[in-house]
Design an enzyme around this catalytic site. Structure first.
Site, PDB file in Angstrom:
ATOM      1  N   GLU A 196       0.809  -1.231   0.000  1.00  0.00           N
ATOM      2  CA  GLU A 196       0.000   0.000   0.000  1.00  0.00           C
ATOM      3  C   GLU A 196       0.839   1.277   0.000  1.00  0.00           C
ATOM      4  OE1 GLU A 196      -3.952  -2.096   1.952  1.00  0.00           O
ATOM      5  OE2 GLU A 196      -2.897  -0.574   3.127  1.00  0.00           O
ATOM      6  N   GLU A 314      -5.076  -8.316  -1.808  1.00  0.00           N
ATOM      7  CA  GLU A 314      -5.681  -8.243  -0.471  1.00  0.00           C
ATOM      8  C   GLU A 314      -7.071  -7.647  -0.600  1.00  0.00           C
ATOM      9  OE1 GLU A 314      -3.211  -6.556   2.727  1.00  0.00           O
ATOM     10  OE2 GLU A 314      -5.010  -5.502   3.411  1.00  0.00           O
TER      11      GLU A 314
END
Length: 539
Positions: A196, A314
């Site tokens: 991220e 994810e």
């Protein structure tokens, strides 16, 4: 002729249909060509780094489920993984870029994660000791897990302004850790770089230019470490939220042959504390919004890096540990299975669920490791839905979601039907686009004719020859006692619970005459297997 116990339960699970005639719908499946192809091991689940004192909304739902402290000897953990034969497991998460690997060259103290003001996500750097890595790999080896490991992409960098990190990546700790892994003979399917950090990032970000240069460097490391190996791990990146410009730049900087799989994260249901989570899950228009992300990523890859393929690295539905009494209940499977179907249509090769265990969104209960409903949804998908994705047409309302794949490991096709309506039951006619009609509509005028028709169709269950070709298999999933937020899923009228020996229960279908009507209850999910469906794409 006697009915089996499961069949009687199955018949008893149709109170709505028995009372009234359903809404007719036609579904057409094109078996001539696969519109997309997924990986054989499409289903993936994550193990995260969050410690027990990770809390959201005054709840601390992680307990001891971290990569560093999960009880790897718990018998249910191994059984849950082994049921898939080969379950993909991704090790990663928010604290991934603060993990130090306790190898000889590490010159920093190697302490557990602890709360720290000013630390990323409120935590200090943490440590993966090699004896723990040994234990993890022992679990993976004996359960047949396919492993993706997410590497720390911030090591050596510094914050140049709020949320933006720069400077050179120090690859030494990661290289030594990877070398340890190779020398130990541990099988890693893929190495993922960073978590991220794409676009504006979550807590931290790195420019696409820097990221791309790091990946070229990392690819050289992988090539050198595995130059004598028959199985060279893939390189996966960037493990972040899709940002079109950032992702395009990354692929342009790296060029061909560097990144094998482009990963992105999805939490399209919003915050875990949202009181409208259930309404969002049951709203077909809301669920469809995320298709734009899948489409845009697919286009970005085709235009800038056609050598790579997409993964969902994810996805937990609701972020910040998931939704309490939602993510771990039956209703979440409407979102989860719809996501799997939608992602497949856009040529996504792998879909990693946050998490295998941990938070509210674990496939397994965080403290007991007993499977939550989504575990069984994942297991059924894994066993039934093959690689080839087929085009599906429907004249039903948007509340009936439909996806079709070649069946896994056998001839024919498998149809996934998701009925989001709380009042409409469907009588479905399934057609082959090559004009082969598989389900014959019957004139059903009321309760008695339905019961007679259903009994005529299924009364031979368990008594005909096993090679009987003219049947279909049905797996109907409902909530226990009709409570959508039940933690117990019901399959064909039978609650899915561990056996007396604490084993994963068998997931048995009912078999019906292929020419009998196909019924889908309100607020239910069904996998329908047609072994004799003529689909050249599946040959």
């Amino acid at each position: 002729m006697e009915f089996s116990f499961s069949l009687l339960l199955f018949l008893a699970s149709f109170p709505v249909i028995l009372a009234q005639e359903g809404t007719r719908a036609t579904i057409s499946i094109d078996g001539t060509i696969a519109v997309a192809v997924i990986d054989d091991n499409f289903i993936c689940a994550t193990l995260d780094w969050w410690p027990h004192d990770k809390c959201n909304y005054n709840q601390c739902p992680w307990s001891y489920s971290s990569v560093t402290n999960l009880d790897l000897s718990h018998p249910l953990l191994a059984k849950a993984i082994q049921a898939f034969r080969n379950l993909r497991i991704r090790i990663g998460g928010s604290l991934q870029d603060q993990v130090l690997y306790d190898v000889e060259s590490l010159k920093a103290p190697c302490h557990p994660f602890r709360k720290m003001k000013g630390g990323l996500f409120g935590f200090s750097k943490g440590c993966l000791h090699m004896n723990r890595w040994d234990e993890l790999n022992h679990l993976f080896s004996r359960t047949g897990a396919i492993v993706t490991f997410g590497l720390n992409a911030l090591y050596g960098r510094h914050q140049i302004r709020k949320g933006v990190w720069g400077g050179a990546w120090d690859s030494s700790n990661a290289c030594d850790f990877m070398n340890y892994t190779v020398l130990k003979g541990y099988k890693i399917d893929s190495w993922e770089y960073g978590n991220e950090l794409s676009g504006s990032g979550v807590s931290a970000s790195v420019s696409a230019e820097l990221y791309g240069k790091d990946l070229i460097k990392l690819k050289d490391v992988v090539n050198n470490l595995y130059k004598n190996s028959d199985l060279k791990p893939s390189l996966v990146a960037p493990g972040g939220f899709f940002d079109k410009q950032w992702y395009a730049k990354l692929l342009q900087v790296t060029g061909s042959g560097i990144v094998n799989f482009v990963t992105h994260h999805i939490y399209n249901l919003g915050a875990g504390m949202d009181p409208n989570l259930v309404n969002k899950i049951l709203d077909p228009h809301y669920l469809s919004k995320v298709s734009e992300t899948f489409s845009n990523l697919s286009q970005t890859i085709q235009q800038n890096g056609p050598w790579a393929s997409a993964w969902v690295g994810e996805s937990g539905g609701a972020y910040n540990s998931g939704g309490r009494h939602v993510s771990d209940t039956f209703v979440n499977s409407f979102w989860y299975l719809d996501q799997l179907g939608m992602a497949s249509r856009y040529n996504t090769k792998v879909y990693c669920r946050q998490t295998l265990v941990g938070g509210h969104y674990g496939l397994l209960n965080t403290t007991t490791l007993v499977p939550n409903p989504d575990y069984y949804s994942a297991l059924l998908w894994h066993r039934l839905m093959g690689k080839g994705v087929l085009a599906v047409g429907s004249n039903a309302s948007p509340f009936l979601r439909s996806y079709a794949h070649c069946s896994k490991g056998r001839a024919g096709i498998t149809l996934l039907l998701i009925n989001l309506s709380n009042q409409t039951d469907f009588i479905i006619s399934v057609q082959n686009s090559m004009d082969m009609r598989l389900t014959v509509e019957e004139n059903i005028s009321g309760e008695n004719s339905f019961v007679r028709g259903l009994k005529r169709s299924v009364s031979w269950v368990g008594s005909r020859a096993s090679d009987e070709p003219l049947y279909r298999e049905e797996y109907h999933l409902t909530a226990k006692d009709g409570n959508l937020q039940s933690r117990t899923m019901v399959l064909n009228g039978i609650p899915l619970e561990l056996t007396e020996d604490e084993n994963i229960p068998s997931l048995d279908p009912v078999r019906l005459d292929v020419n009998s009507p196909l019924y889908i209850n309100p607020l239910s999910i069904s996998f329908i297997v047609f072994p004799n469906f003529d689909a050249p794409a599946c040959a």
